[in-house]
Each structure stands twice: as structure tokens, then as C-alpha cells.
Design an enzyme around this catalytic site. Structure first.
Site, PDB file in Angstrom:
ATOM      1  CE  LYS A 109     -33.093  32.110  16.146  1.00 27.10           C
ATOM      2  NZ  LYS A 109     -33.972  33.296  15.893  1.00 27.10           N
ATOM      3  CB  SER A 190     -31.379  36.230  16.226  1.00 24.75           C
ATOM      4  OG  SER A 190     -32.669  35.633  16.343  1.00 24.75           O
ATOM      5  CB  SER A 214     -35.106  36.915  14.441  1.00 23.58           C
ATOM      6  OG  SER A 214     -34.631  37.799  15.422  1.00 23.58           O
TER       7      SER A 214
END
Length: 544
Positions: A109, A190, A214
Site C-alpha cells: 500500500k 482504505s 482498512s
């Protein structure tokens, strides 16, 4: 802009293979290739060990190039990925194997720092061009274990800690990310790109970060396994922070076993993150792979907090129905089910602003510290106020269409985590997760774990830093009304969109939770029963 880099690297990838694999068919004769959308670590490693293919062949760039213009999961490809793969292939041929994941690619990420030519920018143009002074500890551990960091994944900008009216999976840097089970599907956030890329077989597995949902929520919505570790099991050094009390780095994978193997590779103590020094394991982590046993639920006491499930409401009926079926599976696997193991303060938690205030105070302090430690900071951003100013004045950030509402509230609050008012607020917040929440339910009922639909499983563990594992459970049935998010640009609920079940435990209980999750997964195998509306077609045999 990143699409151009993907196309160029894909062309170089195919040119490399045409030169390297002039006699590839002879080399791979008799080998069986798994479908990459389903391929496990064991299958990929078996192929590498037999010489059926090399790590260069596992660069996955062709698959990314084929479908990612639709799904938007990858922000950029590591320009050195192929050279790293070649080096790891040479090491394998010389008999040097760095670990059980040697030579496999992984995506991470865009919150996780890498000291290379890739960005670490939280999806925001405010940090594009910035440079961390060193690899994040988790990235360094991946490299040490022989993994190829293939690129950075898309996310909800600033880990969903910017706007009150944006979309899950949207960032200024990457635009929109979509799930693969319905057109314009909300991927949830996320760690959106990490989850969708893993689901599509654009990568064997990926790293996400979680502050409050997330990893779990994208795992839930995208038919993959996600492990949200205990805060302190994995280092956050050189990871863009939201809250030091809640942030954790964890794996997203297609199976519990693959997630466990990836967690093993990057977990552990780190003097640069003092939260990891609270780990009871020292230098000797549990063997998470060995925890993957069909007997993982045998003799366990599993609680159900019914008062939390009630918050799904009538629209959650397909989830609660699938959940009840899962309870029967878990019981037949040898677990004792304890019903109404409720979180006694959950309604008070749901109405309280304190958890959000604690998170905000942490962010104000933690982001300023992170910015001050950057080796290069081209926009000279040093504080939340300066991040907001840049965002509001950059056309690429789509302000005010996507507001800065969370930051506006944080700044107006005027609180950081060294303020005198902070500690009492934090102690009040902990009650919601401890005696009034998960830990109270575990203790009163002498439980090994509780289970919840993943959609309502992340909030209480977030505030106390406890681990959770989500496993695929089912999907919305035919006839489900199509429901959009409040912005009207993503489909949140529709036929075929997946959902998951979560196993929650006390701190440092990952080994036990992995065993339970594995035992459930192997008895249900939901993941391979669901169908995407679009998949990548390129397979290993196409590039040999």
C-alpha cells in the site's frame, strides 16, 4: 501518468521473455500451471522449485496491464522489479533460498515507505516527490525474505482520513479503485488496491494498513482473507501514520495459509517502533503456518455478540443469514458456541465522539513527526494545516468536490496527544473496547474468540489494538436491490458482491485466530464459489 509506466514495463517484460525463453517450451514440458486468480503460495513455490517457471515469469505485469485500467489497483510498478526477480532467480539456481516466500512478488500500500524510486505518498499529490530516509521495517523484511516488491497499490487517500464526502478507493494520485463483482463496485477502504489486486490474481498477496477497518473491510468486500494484527506485532517505522495507538500493517491474501506465511515474513520486534517491544515473543514468533490445522476450532469457546450484529439492520439480512450458517459450521467443527456474549457498552460507544477525538489527536502529532523525518520534502509540508492548504489549492486533489472535512474538524479541535485533556479521553475510550467491549466479553464468558460479520467487526478492536481475521463468507443474492454510496459513484450493495466473517481475539492471539479461521475456511471454501464480472486472462503458460 502511472499507466504509461505500466505499459512500458509490460513491453520490456515481453521483450525480456522473448529473449530469455527461446526454448521455454522444452524447459516447462510436463508442468501444470495454476490459474493465477486462484494460485496459492504452495503451488507457486512448487513450480519455482521444479523449474517450471522463474520469478521473472511471476512479475504479473501483463495481467495488471490487461485489466487494471478498469479496476485501478496499482499506482506504480517498481522499475527494478525485473532485475530483482532475476537476482532472486540466480540465488535460487545457486542453492540460496532466503525463506519460504523466496522469489514471489508482493504489492504494498502507498502508505508503506520504500527507499527506492517509488513514491510513498498516501495517494496524495502533497507527498509526491518526498523521500523516506530508509525502507520501512516491513518493506526491508520483505526484501530480506526474498520477496519482490512489485509496486504500490491504490488506496482511499490518506487512509480515508481526509474527506467526509469522498469515495472508498479514491485518491488524487490514482483516481478510482473498483471491486470486481459488479460494475462500479465500492471496494471499501482504505487498503482498496491491495485487496482488489489480490482478489483478481494480479499478485499472490499484498500488504495493507489498518487504523479502523482498512484491512478488514476491503477484505470483506473483495472476497479475500485479511489479517489485522495486534498493534505492535508489525512495525510502523517509515509507514505514513494516522494513529500510533491503532495503526498496524497486515496481509491480504486469497487463503488463510498464504496470509499467515506473509505475516510471518514481516512481523516482529523493531527498536524503531517501541510498540513492538511490548510483544511477548521477542525474537521467536509463533509458527503461523503451523497453526493452519483443520482442528483449529476443536474445543474452542466462540462467542457471538448479538447486540453488535443488530447494527447491520434489515439491509444486512443476507449477511446475518450466511452468518447463522457459519455458526453451524463452526459448531460442527468442534467449537462451543456461546450466544449473547455481548459488548455491554456498544451502544454508548456508537454514540460517543471520544474514539474519533483520540484518533484525531494522534494524527496531529504523528503526521508532524513523520513529515519532519523525511529526507526530501519538496512541498515543504510540515503540519496538518500545511497538508490541508496544499490539498485545497491543488486541482489534482478535486477540492472542494472532495472536501477536507475530517482535517477541518481535527484542526478546529486544537488537540494533540500531548495535550492535558488527551489522556482522560483515551482512558474513557479504552473502556468501550476493554470491560465494555471485546475483552469484557472474552473474560466473562471464558472465550477463546468471538465471531462477527466483518462489516461490524473492526471498530472495537481498533480502539484497543487487538487482532482480527476476516475470511470470505458469502455474497449478496440475486434480487438484492442495487445501492450506491452517498456520493452516487460506487455500488455498495448488489447481487454477487461479497462479504466476510471475522474472528476476534485478545492481543497477541494471531496464532489461535489463524487456526480457527483456517479450519472454517477449509470447511466452506466460499472464495472460489463467487464470480467476478471481469477477470484477467493472461496466465503463466501465456508468457512461457
Amino acid at each position: 501518468m502511472f499507466r504509461w509506466h505500466v505499459w512500458v514495463l509490460a513491453a520490456l517484460f515481453h521483450l525480456h521473455l522473448s529473449i530469455l525463453r527461446g526454448v521455454g517450451a522444452d524447459k516447462v514440458g510436463g508442468c501444470r500451471f495454476p490459474r493465477l486468480v486462484e494460485a496459492t503460495v504452495d503451488q507457486l513455490q512448487a513450480g519455482l522449485q521444479k523449474g517450471c517457471f522463474d520469478s521473472v515469469d511471476l512479475a504479473y505485469v501483463a495481467r495488471i496491464d490487461q485489466v487494471d485500467s478498469v479496476f485501478g489497483t496499482v499506482l506504480e510498478i517498481n522499475p527494478h522489479a525485473l532485475s530483482i526477480a532475476r537476482q532472486l532467480d540466480r540465488e535460487r539456481h545457486q542453492g540460496r533460498i532466503r525463506g519460504p516466500l523466496h522469489g514471489l512478488p508482493v504489492l504494498i500500500k502507498d502508505m508503506i515507505g520504500t527507499n527506492d524510486e517509488m513514491e510513498t505518498a498516501a495517494g496524495s499529490w502533497a507527498l509526491v516527490g518526498s523521500k523516506v530516509s530508509a525502507d520501512s521495517t516491513v518493506a526491508a523484511k520483505l526484501r530480506e525474505n526474498g520477496l519482490i516488491i512489485l509496486g504500490k497499490t491504490s488506496l482511499s487517500e490518506w487512509a480515508n482520513f481526509r474527506s467526509l464526502n469522498s469515495s472508498n478507493g479514491w485518491s488524487g494520485r490514482g483516481d478510482n479503485t473498483y471491486g470486481a463483482y459488479y460494475p462500479d463496485q465500492d471496494p471499501n477502504g482504505s487498503s482498496s488496491g491491495s485487496a482488489v489486486a489480490t482478489d483478481l490474481g494480479l499478485i499472490p498477496f499484498a500488504l495493507g494498513t489498518e487504523t479502523a477497518g482498512s484491512i478488514l473491510l476491503p477484505g470483506d468486500r473483495n472476497n479475500v482473507v485479511g489479517i489485522k494484527p495486534t498493534v505492535g506485532l508489525t512495525s510502523r517505522h517509515m509507514v505514513i501514520p494516522i494513529s500510533e495507538r491503532q495503526d498496524t500493517v497486515g496481509p491480504l491474501a486469497r487463503t488463510v495459509k498464504d496470509a499467515a506465511m506473509l505475516l510471518q515474513a514481516f512481523a516482529g520486534q523493531d527498536p524503531k517502533d517501541n510498540y513492538t517491544l511490548a510483544s511477548p515473543y521477542g525474537e521467536s514468533l509463533p509458527d503461523y503456518l503451523a497453526a493452519c490445522k483443520l482442528s483449529g476450532l476443536q474445543g474452542k469457546r466462540i462467542g457471538i455478540p448479538r447486540n453488535v450484529i443488530e447494527y447491520l439492520g434489515p439491509a444486512g439480512a443476507p449477511i446475518t443469514s450466511a452468518f447463522e450458517t457459519a455458526v453451524s459450521v463452526i459448531s460442527r467443527a468442534g467449537a462451543t458456541i456461546v450466544d449473547n456474549a455481548n459488548f455491554t457498552a456498544y451502544s454508548s460507544f456508537y454514540d460517543s465522539l471520544n474514539p474519533a477525538i483520540v484518533e484525531a489527536a494522534d494524527f496531529t502529532t504523528n503526521i508532524a513527526t513523520y513529515l519532519s523525518n523525511l529526507e526530501r520534502n519538496p512541498n515543504n509540508i510540515r503540519s496538518l494545516e500545511e497538508i490541508r492548504f496544499f490539498t485545497q489549492h491543488s486541482p489534482l486533489e478535486e477540492y472542494p468536490s472532495r472536501d477536507t472535512g475530517i482535517w477541518d474538524q481535527v484542526i478546529a479541535l486544537g488537540l494533540n496527544n500531548t495535550s492535558p485533556a488527551f489522556w482522560p479521553l483515551y482512558q474513557e475510550t479504552l473502556y468501550f473496547g476493554e470491560e465494555g467491549g471485546l475483552l469484557g466479553a472474552l473474560s466473562r464468558n471464558k472465550l477463546d474468540a468471538v465471531i462477527l460479520p466483518t462489516l461490524v467487526a473492526s471498530d472495537i478492536p481498533a480502539i484497543i489494538g487487538t487482532p482480527v481475521i476476516t475470511v470470505p463468507l458469502g455474497a449478496y443474492p440475486d434480487g438484492t436491490p442495487v445501492e450506491y454510496n452517498s456520493r452516487g459513484d460506487l455500488v455498495q450493495r448488489a447481487p454477487g458482491i461479497p462479504f466476510g466473517i471475522s474472528f476476534l481475539g485478545p492481543k497477541w492471539s494471531e496464532e489461535q485466530l489463524i487456526g480457527m479461521a483456517y479450519a472454517f475456511e477449509q470447511r466452506t471454501l466460499v472464495r472460489n464459489k463467487l464470480r467476478r464480472y471481469l477477470e484477467a486472462r493472461t496466465e503463466l503458460e501465456d508468457v512461457m
